[in-house]
Design an enzyme around this catalytic site. Structure first.
Site, PDB file in Angstrom:
ATOM      1  N   GLU A   1      -0.202  -1.036   5.634  1.00  0.00           N
ATOM      2  CA  GLU A   1       0.868  -0.623   6.550  1.00  0.00           C
ATOM      3  C   GLU A   1       0.782   0.858   6.888  1.00  0.00           C
ATOM      4  O   GLU A   1       1.207   1.287   7.965  1.00  0.00           O
ATOM      5  CB  GLU A   1       2.230  -0.934   5.919  1.00  0.00           C
ATOM      6  CG  GLU A   1       3.433  -0.737   6.853  1.00  0.00           C
ATOM      7  CD  GLU A   1       4.015   0.671   6.816  1.00  0.00           C
ATOM      8  OE1 GLU A   1       4.855   0.981   7.676  1.00  0.00           O
ATOM      9  OE2 GLU A   1       3.632   1.474   5.923  1.00  0.00           O
TER      10      GLU A   1
ATOM     11  N   ASP B   1       0.817  -1.214   0.000  1.00  0.00           N
ATOM     12  CA  ASP B   1       0.000   0.000   0.000  1.00  0.00           C
ATOM     13  C   ASP B   1       0.848   1.260   0.000  1.00  0.00           C
ATOM     14  O   ASP B   1       2.032   1.254   0.344  1.00  0.00           O
ATOM     15  CB  ASP B   1      -0.963   0.014   1.178  1.00  0.00           C
ATOM     16  CG  ASP B   1      -0.266   0.010   2.531  1.00  0.00           C
ATOM     17  OD1 ASP B   1       0.721  -0.726   2.679  1.00  0.00           O
ATOM     18  OD2 ASP B   1      -0.730   0.745   3.432  1.00  0.00           O
TER      19      ASP B   1
END
Length: 356
Positions: A129, A75
C-alpha cells in the site's frame, strides 16, 4: 526469516507489538503474510482462508443478509531504527504502530474471536500500500478474486484516532507550462521570459476560492496549490520554458471528468497537462450497514482529508469508511507510536457493531 507464531486471541495490544516485531517493509511482507495465514488457518476454523501473493484474506459464509469487509495493509515504510517495538506506559512505539499494524491487530483479533457475527465478515490483509499504486495488493485481488471484495460496507483500518473519517478526497496533479524565446540576458528585449509569463497562473492560484462541500453531514474542503515550479537555463539566459505543478484535492462529489475540467477551466488559456489522478470516495453513510456502524461508534463522522484505499471500494459501489487506532500525524515518523487505549476502544466498537 522464521515465521513467527501470532496469537490472534491475545489482547490486541500484544498482537500489535508482535506484528510490529515482524518487519514488513513494502515488497517484503512474506514473513508477516505467512504468519497471518498460519494463524488464521490454525486458530479460526470458522473462516475460509485465501492467500493471494503476500495478501491474506478470510471470510465467513453464514448466509447473513449483509456482509462487512475489514481491510488493512500489512506493509510499512522503511524502518527508521524503530523495530522492535517498545512500551512506555500506555504508548506503544515502533514502525507501523500507527500505520497500520494497530488496525491490523484489531481486525485480526475480531476475525479470529468472533465466530457468530450478525453480519457475514470478510477480512483482507494486503500488501504494497505504501508504494506506487500499480503494486497495491488490492488491485491484484480485484483482478483475480473480485468476489472476495463483495460487501455492503468496507471499513479500512487506517489511523483515525479511533474516530470515523468517511470517504476521501480525490487528488489530481497537473503541469501548467508557459513558453518564451531564449535570449542573452544582456539583451533581454530580444527574448520572451517564460517565467514572467507564469505570473497570471500564480495570480489565479493566489485568488482561488476553494469549495466546502457537505455530503452526508461530512464537510470536504477542496484545495488547489502549486507544489513545484521549474524554469531557467543559466544565469545569463532569458528562459524559454517554465512549468508549475499543481495539486487539486477535490471533494468526492466530482468525478474524474469534472475534476479535470475544473482544472482546465481555472487555467483557461494556458497549456495544461494532467499527470496523475485518483478518484475520491463518497461517504455513503446513508447505506444501512454504514448507518448501523456509525450508530455503534457513537461518533460524529468527519470527512477524510487525503486519499486512502476507500476510493477503491467506492469505485466498486461499496460504501467505505476509515476507522482505526492511531494518530495519522505520527505515520511514517521515527517516533511513530499508538495510544494503546485506542486499540482497546476500536476493538470494542467493532465487536459491538458486529454482535449488535
Amino acid at each position: 526469516m522464521a515465521v513467527p507464531e501470532l496469537d490472534l486471541a491475545a489482547d490486541p495490544i500484544e498482537l500489535c507489538a508482535a506484528l510490529v516485531d515482524t518487519p514488513s517493509v513494502s515488497g517484503d511482507e512474506a514473513a508477516l503474510a505467512d504468519a497471518m495465514e498460519a494463524a488464521l488457518r490454525k486458530q479460526a476454523p470458522h473462516l475460509e482462508v485465501l492467500r493471494s501473493g503476500d495478501a491474506v484474506l478470510a471470510r465467513t459464509q453464514l448466509g447473513r443478509e449483509r456482509r462487512v469487509l475489514l481491510a488493512g495493509h500489512l506493509d510499512t515504510v522503511p524502518i527508521a531504527d524503530n523495530v522492535p517495538s517498545r512500551r512506555d506506559g500506555h504508548l506503544l512505539y515502533g514502525c507501523g504502530t500507527t500505520d497500520m499494524k494497530s488496525g491490523d491487530a484489531v481486525i485480526a483479533h475480531i476475525a479470529a474471536t468472533l465466530t457468530d457475527p450478525r453480519h457475514d465478515l470478510t477480512v483482507v490483509f494486503y500488501d504494497c500500500e505504501e508504494v506506487e499504486a500499480a503494486r497495491n495488493g488490492l488491485g491484484r485481488i480485484e483482478r483475480e478474486h473480485r468476489d472476495w471484495l463483495a460487501a455492503d460496507l468496507a471499513i479500512l483500518g487506517e489511523p483515525t484516532n479511533a474516530g470515523v473519517e468517511a470517504g476521501c478526497q480525490g487528488t489530481l496533479k497537473a503541469e501548467i507550462r508557459t513558453s518564451g524565446r531564449r535570449a542573452h540576458s544582456a539583451r533581454s528585449w530580444l527574448g520572451t521570459n517564460a517565467i514572467h509569463a507564469m505570473g497570471p497562473v500564480l495570480d489565479r492560484l493566489r485568488a482561488y476560492a476553494p469549495r466546502d462541500v457537505d455530503i452526508d453531514g461530512c464537510v470536504y474542503r477542496e484545495g488547489l496549490q502549486a507544489v513545484r515550479i521549474g524554469g531557467g537555463v543559466a544565469g545569463n539566459v532569458v528562459p524559454d520554458e517554465c512549468v508549475v505543478t499543481v495539486n487539486f484535492r477535490f471533494a468526492p462529489d466530482r468525478d474524474g471528468d469534472a475534476a479535470r475540467q475544473h482544472v482546465h477551466d481555472v487555467f483557461d488559456g494556458f497549456d495544461v497537462a494532467i499527470t496523475d489522478f485518483a478518484p475520491g470516495a463518497l461517504p455513503g453513510l446513508t447505506a444501512p450497514a454504514a448507518a448501523e456502524f456509525i450508530a455503534a461508534t457513537g461518533a460524529v463522522p468527519a470527512a477524510k482529508y487525503g486519499w486512502t484505499d476507500v476510493s477503491r471500494f467506492a469505485a466498486l459501489g461499496i460504501p467505505a469508511v476509515n476507522f482505526g487506532p492511531g494518530d495519522p500525524n505520527l505515520a511514517h515518523t521515527r517516533d511513530e507510536h499508538v495510544d494503546t487505549t485506542q486499540l482497546t476502544d476500536a476493538t470494542a466498537v467493532l465487536r459491538r457493531f458486529l454482535t449488535g
